[in-house]
Scaffold this active site. Structure first.
Site, short mmCIF file in Angstrom:
data_model
loop_
_atom_site.label_atom_id
_atom_site.label_comp_id
_atom_site.label_asym_id
_atom_site.label_seq_id
_atom_site.Cartn_x
_atom_site.Cartn_y
_atom_site.Cartn_z
CE LYS A 211 -3.44 2.32 2.85
NZ LYS A 211 -4.39 2.23 3.96
CD GLU A 217 9.18 -6.00 7.26
OE1 GLU A 217 8.91 -4.89 6.74
OE2 GLU A 217 8.95 -6.29 8.46
N GLY A 273 -4.86 -1.78 5.14
CA GLY A 273 -4.06 -2.91 4.66
C GLY A 273 -4.74 -4.25 4.93
NE ARG A 274 -6.54 -3.67 11.02
CZ ARG A 274 -5.86 -2.54 11.15
NH1 ARG A 274 -4.69 -2.41 10.54
NH2 ARG A 274 -6.33 -1.54 11.87
CD GLU A 359 -1.87 -4.41 11.45
OE1 GLU A 359 -0.71 -4.84 11.53
OE2 GLU A 359 -2.39 -4.09 10.36
CG HIS A 390 -4.92 -35.96 16.86
ND1 HIS A 390 -5.17 -37.16 17.47
CD2 HIS A 390 -5.88 -35.81 15.92
CE1 HIS A 390 -6.21 -37.73 16.90
NE2 HIS A 390 -6.67 -36.93 15.95
CE LYS A 514 5.83 -0.97 10.06
NZ LYS A 514 4.94 -0.16 9.26
#
Ligand code: F6P
Length: 550
Positions: A211, A217, A273-274, A359, A390, A514
Site C-alpha cells: 500500500k 521487508e 491494509g488488512r 491489528e 491431536h 520498525k
C-alpha cells in the site's frame, strides 16, 4: 454519540446490567439450557447468504442477548456502521474514511468520499486487473525473452500478503493448476530463496504488493527479486517491465523503484491494509482463479455487507458474533478466541484473521485517547481440524481457561478431490460435530462411572463441558462463500471496536518496532554505536556479532 461525549463504557447502565446478569446466571450449564428449551438447537440459529450460523451452544439466554443488544444500541454501533458505509472519516487518528465495502460494491452503486463517487474508480481498477489477468492466463503476456508466464510470485507483507495467500489456498480447487503461485513476505532471505530457487526467471512474474511502497521487508525482497531476475536473464533494467507489476497507493515510490506506473494497479488510502485483499492487492489471486471467480468472491463480500448494513439487530449476524465475543471477553474474562476451520483449504484462514482482528482491536486507548479500563481484542488463534484435536484441544476440553471457539465446516468436499478421497469428508465432519458436542455437554462423573471406569480415574475422564462454540456451516467452500466468511469477520471486528470505543482502523502499535529495527541494524552490520541502547539489547547484539563471526 461521538467519542468525546460518550460515557465510560463500563459505567453505562447497559454494562452494569450485563455485569449483574452475569452474576445472576452464575455457572449456567448448557445441559440445563438445552433441557429447558428443546427447540434451542434450531431456535438459536441464523442464516446469512450461504452461511448457517448456530449459536445455540453459547452461555446465553434470551435475556443475555437482549442486554447485549442494548449495549450495542447504547454505544451506537449502527450509527458508526452507517457512518462507515457513508464514507465518513471514522478512522480518526489517520483522518481517513473506511470503505473496504466500496471495493465490492456493484458498478452502479454511489459511495462518496469527500464528495466524489469512488465506485467508478474501483471498477476501473478491477477492469484493468481483469484485462491483465486474462493476458497472463492466456499466455498473451510474455516475459522479456518471449516465454509465457508460468509462475507468479507475490511479494508483500501483512495485509499485502495474508489475504491473497489465504484466499489462494482456500480456493486452490478453482485455480489454474498450470500456474505456480507463491507468496513471499518474510525479510528472512530464506523465504524468497525457497520461492524462486526452482523457477525459471524467464517465466516468472513478480507482483510487488505494498500500500505504502515503503515497507522495508517488501522493498528489500523486491530489490533482491529484481537482482535475481536480471542476473538469471543476463538482462538489463529494461527486462523489469515485463516481469514486475506493482499494487500500491503510491505511484511516486513505484516509479522510483523502476516499475512503469502503467503496470501499477491502484487502490486508495480509505482501504486499510488488512481490509485490502479484495482491492488490487488481490491481483495474484485473480490471476490464479480468473476474473469471473474473483467477482463471485466480491459478490459474496457484498452480500454480507448488505446484511450487516440492513438486517435488524435481532438477526444481524456480525452484530451477534461481535456481542458474543464481548460477553466472554468482558464478562467471563476469556482472553482468547479460537477459530477452527474443518477444511484443509482454510489452513491460512486463522492467520489471516489474526491480523484482521488483532491489528484492528489490539488497542488500549479509546477513540478520545483515554486509556480503557475494559478488555479489548482477544488473542485469535487456531488451525484446521482435525489436526488441532491431536495437539491443543486437550487444553480447551480439560484446561482451566475459557476459550470460546468458532467451528467452520462444509457439507460437501471440494469437487476436484480424487474420487477415493471424497468419502473421507464424512469422517472429517463427524469430528467437527463431535467436538462441539463434547465441548458443550462434556461427560459427567456418573456417566464415566457407568462405563465401569475405576474410581481413581473418574476425575481424569470427566469432561466438565460448557465450553461455548459457534458453528458456521455452509454447503461448500466457493469463492462467494469465502467472501461471505471474510466480510462476516470484518464486520464482527467492527462491532467490537465500536462497542469498546476504539479506532479499529489504525495500527500505531507496529511502528515502534520498525523504528527500533532501523536504529539497531547498523550495530549488527557495522558494529556502530547505538546511543541509549539498553543493557540487554547491547549484550545481545554483541553476542550476535560474535556468533556471526564479526
Ligand atoms: O504491519 C503494519 C502494516 O502497516 C499493515 O497494516 C499492513 O498491512 C502491512 O504493514 C504492509 O503494509 P504495506 O502494504 O504498506 O507494505
Amino acid at each position: 454519540m461521538n467519542a468525546e461525549s460518550r460515557a465510560r463504557l463500563n459505567q453505562t447502565p447497559e454494562w452494569t446490567a450485563l455485569a449483574r446478569h452475569r452474576e445472576k446466571l452464575g455457572e449456567v450449564q448448557l445441559r440445563e439450557l438445552f433441557a429447558a428449551d428443546p427447540t434451542r438447537g434450531t431456535a438459536y440459529t441464523l442464516q446469512v447468504g450461504d452461511l448457517h450460523i448456530d449459536y445455540s451452544k453459547h452461555l446465553v439466554t434470551e435475556e443475555t442477548l437482549t442486554l447485549l443488544r442494548e449495549l450495542a444500541a447504547a454505544t451506537d454501533v449502527f450509527g458508526l456502521r452507517d457512518a462507515m458505509f457513508r464514507g465518513e472519516k471514522i478512522n480518526t487518528t489517520e483522518d481517513r474514511a473506511v470503505l473496504h465495502t466500496a471495493l465490492r460494491a456493484p458498478r452502479d452503486a454511489v459511495i462518496e468520499v469527500d464528495g466524489e463517487n469512488v465506485v467508478p474508480a474501483v471498477h476501473a481498477v478491477l477492469d484493468k486487473m481483469s484485462a491483465f489477468s486474462q493476458k497472463v492466463r492466456s499466455g498473451e503476456w510474455t516475459g522479456h525473452t518471449g516465454k509465457r508466464i508460468k509462475n507468479v510470485v507475490n511479494i508483500g507483507i501483512g495485509g499485502s500478503d495474508l489475504g491473497p495467500a489465504m484466499a489462494y489456498e482456500a480456493l486452490r480447487a478453482f485455480t489454474d493448476r498450470d500456474l505456480t503461485v507463491r507468496f513471499v513476505s518474510n525479510v528472512d532471505g530464506a523465504d524468497l530463496h525457497e520461492a524462486v530457487r526452482d523457477l525459471d526467471a524467464a517465466e516468472t512474474l513478480f507482483i510487488i504488493a505494498s500500500k505504502t511502497f515503503t515497507t522495508i521487508e517488501t522493498i528489500t525482497n523486491a530489490t533482491s527479486a529484481r537482482d535475481w531476475l536480471l542476473t538469471e536473464l543476463k538482462a538489463g533494467q529494461d527486462a523489469v517491465a515485463k516481469h514486475f507489476v506493482a499494487l500500491s497507493t503510491n505511484a511516486e515510490k513505484v516509479s522510483e523503484f523502476g516499475i512503469d506506473t502503467a503496470n501499477m494497479f491502484e487502490f486508495w488510502d480509505w482501504v486499510g491494509g488488512r481490509y485490502s485483499y479484495d482491492s488490487a492487492i488481490g491481483l495474484s489471486l485473480m490471476i490464479a482463479i480468473g476474473p469471473g471467480r474473483f467477482r463471485e468472491m466480491l459478490d459474496g463480500f457484498h452480500l454480507v455487507d448488505e446484511h450487516f448494513r440492513t438486517a435488524p439487530a435481532e438477526s444481524n449476524v456480525p452484530l451477534l458474533l461481535g456481542l458474543l465475543g464481548i460477553w466472554y471477553g468482558n464478562f467471563h474474562d476469556a482472553q482468547s478466541h479460537a477459530v477452527l476451520p474443518y477444511s484443509h483449504y482454510l489452513s491460512k484462514f486463522t492467520a489471516y484473521l489474526q491480523q484482521l482482528d488483532m491489528e484492528s482491536n489490539g488497542k488500549y486507548v479509546d477513540r478520545a485517547g483515554q486509556e480503557v479500563d475494559w478488555q479489548t481484542g482477544p488473542v485469535v488463534w487456531g488451525t484446521p481440524g482435525t489436526n488441532g484435536q491431536h495437539a491443543y484441544y486437550q487444553l480447551i476440553h480439560q484446561g482451566t481457561k475459557l476459550i470460546p471457539a468458532d467451528f467452520i465446516g462444509f457439507a460437501r468436499p471440494v469437487a476436484d478431490l480424487l474420487p477415493g478421497l471424497i468419502a473421507q469428508h464424512d469422517l472429517l465432519m463427524a469430528n467437527f460435530f463431535a467436538q462441539t458436542q463434547a465441548l458443550a455437554f462434556g461427560k459427567t462423573p456418573d456417566e464415566v462411572r457407568a462405563e465401569g471406569v475405576a474410581e481413581e480415574l473418574v476425575p481424569h475422564k470427566t469432561f466438565k463441558g460448557n465450553h461455548p462454540t459457534t458453528t458456521i456451516l455452509a454447503k461448500e467452500l466457493t469463492p462467494s462463500v469465502l467472501g461471505q466468511l471474510i466480510a462476516l469477520y470484518e464486520h464482527k471486528v467492527f462491532v467490537q471496536g465500536a462497542v469498546w470505543n476504539i479506532d479499529s482502523f489504525d495500527q500505531w502499535g507496529v511502528e515502534l518496532g520498525k523504528v527500533l529495527a532501523k536504529r539497531v541494524e547498523p550495530a549488527l552490520t557495522e558494529g556502530a554505536e547505538v546511543p541509549d541502547l539498553d543493557g540487554s539489547t547491547t549484550a545481545l547484539v554483541a553476542k550476535y556479532r560474535d556468533l556471526r563471526g564479526r
